[in-house]
Design a protein around this motif. Structure first.
Motif, PDB file in Angstrom:
ATOM      1  N   GLY A 101       0.808  -1.217   0.000  1.00 39.01           N
ATOM      2  CA  GLY A 101       0.000   0.000   0.000  1.00 39.01           C
ATOM      3  C   GLY A 101       0.838   1.263   0.000  1.00 39.01           C
ATOM      4  N   ILE A 102       0.216   2.332  -0.448  1.00 37.06           N
ATOM      5  CA  ILE A 102       0.832   3.660  -0.405  1.00 37.06           C
ATOM      6  C   ILE A 102      -0.242   4.654   0.022  1.00 37.06           C
ATOM      7  N   VAL A 103       0.181   5.848   0.392  1.00 35.64           N
ATOM      8  CA  VAL A 103      -0.792   6.914   0.669  1.00 35.64           C
ATOM      9  C   VAL A 103      -0.379   8.188  -0.063  1.00 35.64           C
ATOM     10  N   ARG A 104      -1.359   8.947  -0.464  1.00 34.34           N
ATOM     11  CA  ARG A 104      -1.135  10.294  -1.020  1.00 34.34           C
ATOM     12  C   ARG A 104      -2.235  11.181  -0.467  1.00 34.34           C
ATOM     13  N   ASN A 110      -7.337  19.654  -2.960  1.00 35.02           N
ATOM     14  CA  ASN A 110      -5.910  19.743  -3.320  1.00 35.02           C
ATOM     15  C   ASN A 110      -5.393  18.451  -3.961  1.00 35.02           C
ATOM     16  N   MET A 111      -6.245  17.451  -4.099  1.00 39.18           N
ATOM     17  CA  MET A 111      -5.777  16.144  -4.571  1.00 39.18           C
ATOM     18  C   MET A 111      -5.801  16.080  -6.100  1.00 39.18           C
ATOM     19  N   SER A 112      -4.729  15.570  -6.682  1.00 42.98           N
ATOM     20  CA  SER A 112      -4.707  15.435  -8.140  1.00 42.98           C
ATOM     21  C   SER A 112      -5.331  14.094  -8.533  1.00 42.98           C
ATOM     22  N   ALA A 113      -5.721  14.003  -9.788  1.00 42.09           N
ATOM     23  CA  ALA A 113      -6.270  12.733 -10.278  1.00 42.09           C
ATOM     24  C   ALA A 113      -5.186  11.655 -10.250  1.00 42.09           C
ATOM     25  N   ASP A 114      -3.927  12.060 -10.383  1.00 42.23           N
ATOM     26  CA  ASP A 114      -2.826  11.084 -10.284  1.00 42.23           C
ATOM     27  C   ASP A 114      -2.744  10.509  -8.867  1.00 42.23           C
ATOM     28  N   ASP A 115      -2.945  11.371  -7.855  1.00 35.31           N
ATOM     29  CA  ASP A 115      -2.928  10.893  -6.459  1.00 35.31           C
ATOM     30  C   ASP A 115      -4.032   9.850  -6.270  1.00 35.31           C
ATOM     31  N   PHE A 116      -5.166  10.096  -6.897  1.00 34.19           N
ATOM     32  CA  PHE A 116      -6.278   9.144  -6.798  1.00 34.19           C
ATOM     33  C   PHE A 116      -5.928   7.841  -7.520  1.00 34.19           C
ATOM     34  N   ASP A 117      -5.485   7.989  -8.770  1.00 31.52           N
ATOM     35  CA  ASP A 117      -5.242   6.796  -9.601  1.00 31.52           C
ATOM     36  C   ASP A 117      -4.167   5.889  -9.005  1.00 31.52           C
ATOM     37  N   HIS A 165     -11.888   8.987   6.736  1.00 35.78           N
ATOM     38  CA  HIS A 165     -10.804   9.700   7.404  1.00 35.78           C
ATOM     39  C   HIS A 165     -10.454  10.934   6.583  1.00 35.78           C
ATOM     40  N   PHE A 166     -10.422  12.093   7.228  1.00 29.01           N
ATOM     41  CA  PHE A 166     -10.173  13.358   6.526  1.00 29.01           C
ATOM     42  C   PHE A 166      -8.851  13.292   5.756  1.00 29.01           C
ATOM     43  N   GLY A 167      -8.873  13.762   4.517  1.00 32.15           N
ATOM     44  CA  GLY A 167      -7.643  13.840   3.715  1.00 32.15           C
ATOM     45  C   GLY A 167      -7.332  12.556   2.969  1.00 32.15           C
ATOM     46  N   GLN A 168      -8.248  11.589   3.043  1.00 32.45           N
ATOM     47  CA  GLN A 168      -7.945  10.299   2.413  1.00 32.45           C
ATOM     48  C   GLN A 168      -9.091   9.810   1.527  1.00 32.45           C
ATOM     49  N   THR A 169      -9.630  10.691   0.683  1.00 38.16           N
ATOM     50  CA  THR A 169     -10.724  10.224  -0.179  1.00 38.16           C
ATOM     51  C   THR A 169     -10.246   9.117  -1.121  1.00 38.16           C
ATOM     52  N   ASN A 170      -8.998   9.226  -1.584  1.00 38.51           N
ATOM     53  CA  ASN A 170      -8.459   8.183  -2.475  1.00 38.51           C
ATOM     54  C   ASN A 170      -8.250   6.876  -1.702  1.00 38.51           C
TER      55      ASN A 170
END
Ligand SMILES: NC(=O)c1ccc[n+]([C@@H]2O[C@H](COP(=O)([O-])OP(=O)(O)OC[C@H]3O[C@@H](n4cnc5c(N)ncnc54)[C@H](O)[C@@H]3O)[C@@H](O)[C@H]2O)c1
Length: 307
Positions: A101-104, A110-117, A165-170
């Motif tokens: 796993g990773i987190v962004r 402020n989240m980019s689509a790359d952070d999501f993908d 959790h706030f800040g972690q929609t991805n």
């Protein structure tokens, strides 16, 4: 008495650090030969490294058996090859622990689509790719023998996926998707006898240390096994070993929170209140009152009605 996982072959993805490293050491302790998969990235998925070799060395120094693998769990070809390699080099693959796993983290604005993908790619696609590769093998085996196979998949969800959790929609979306994957795949593999469960782990790792106020990471081998530390990321690993074992053949489609000294069996999305309009369509204008009295009623604690 024989060891719980004697003769079994297990793959643990992302087992170079933290929680996965703890699972790998635990499975090896119980007699499994373990494939230590780890791409060796940073917490946010950058770079590559050979940390898997370190874990193989620790296992071998303790008298266990392990091999390293540096594939990317999000890469289809690499995951198919990894499962093929387990069969060609070790003769079988009985247990897959999807842990990489990773987190962004960022608020959504402020989240980019790359952070999501990228977060979805490692957690969801990664867990799905290993699962598909091994499911194909087990299905073939079951067709050949006309019977059940030995198969265990253990996925990794998180409080962020189960509760938000706030800040972690991805990350929250990915970890919730893993529960859906677990429950659906458990239905698909039931007829061939393989089980699929998820754990919700925790502990101080590189990943958790990115959050404000959290403790420094602990690597499971760098502390005495007989001293209890509630932040030890390997405290859920005995649950993984048990779910992977022959004793847990009747457990599938379940989510177990295995954190600190506690084990919790979690179940979600059960109806809290049901109101019927007796064969008639509801009218939106009347629903405010119905929700206030018959649906939410006095059960508002825990409801997040804004704020
Ligand atoms: N730490 C916690 O409190 C916590 C809580 C709930 C769930 N989790 C979950 O536990 C799992 C392990 O997290 P951790 O805290 O040990 O983090 P960690 O960063 O210590 O370990 C994750 C490992 O995954 C590897 N990895 C990343 N991308 C990969 C890829 N594409 N292919 C192969 N390996 C890759 C990394 O190199 C790293 O070694 C994750 O799924 C995480 O979401 C952690």
């Amino acid at each position: 008495m024989g060891k719980l996982l004697e003769g079994k072959v297990a793959l643990v993805t992302g087992s170079g650090h933290g929680i996965g490293r703890g699972h790998a050491l635990e499975l090896a302790k119980h007699g499994a030969t373990v494939i230590i998969n780890d791409l060796g990235t940073s917490i946010s998925g950058e770079g590559t490294g050979k940390v898997a070799d370190e874990v193989v060395q620790i296992i071998q120094d303790r008298g266990g058996e392990a091999i390293s693998d540096f594939s990317d769990v999000g890469d289809e070809e690499q995951m198919d090859l990894l499962v093929e390699r387990a069969y060609s080099q070790l003769g079988r693959l009985d247990i897959v622990v999807n842990n990489a796993g990773i987190v962004r983290d960022r608020a959504i604005w402020n989240m980019s689509a790359d952070d999501f993908d990228l977060v979805m790619r490692v957690h969801v696609r990664g867990s799905w790719l290993t699962s598909r590769a091994v499911a194909r093998k087990w299905r073939e085996e079951s067709k050949e023998t006309g019977g059940k196979v030995y198969g265990r998949i253990i996925n990794t969800t998180s409080g962020a996926g189960l509760l938000g959790h706030f800040g972690q929609t991805n990350y929250g979306a990915a970890k919730a998707a893993i529960v859906g994957l677990t429950q659906t795949l458990s239905l698909e593999l039931a007829s061939i006898g393989a089980t699929v469960n998820a754990i919700s782990p925790g502990g101080s790792t590189r990943m958790s240390a990115t959050m404000p106020g959290r403790a420094a990471p602990i690597e499971p081998d760098q502390r005495p096994e007989d001293e209890f530390d509630p932040k030890d990321p390997s405290l859920g690993s005995p649950v993984v070993a048990w779910l992977a074992s022959p004793e847990a053949g009747h457990v599938s489609g379940q989510v177990i929170k295995a954190l600190g000294e506690n084990i919790q069996w979690l179940q979600g999305w059960t109806p809290k209140a049901t109101v019927s309009n007796s064969g008639k369509r509801w009218e939106a204008e009347k629903l405010g009152g119905i929700f206030a009295t018959d649906v939410f009623g006095t059960r508002t604690p825990g409801l997040r009605l804004g704020g």
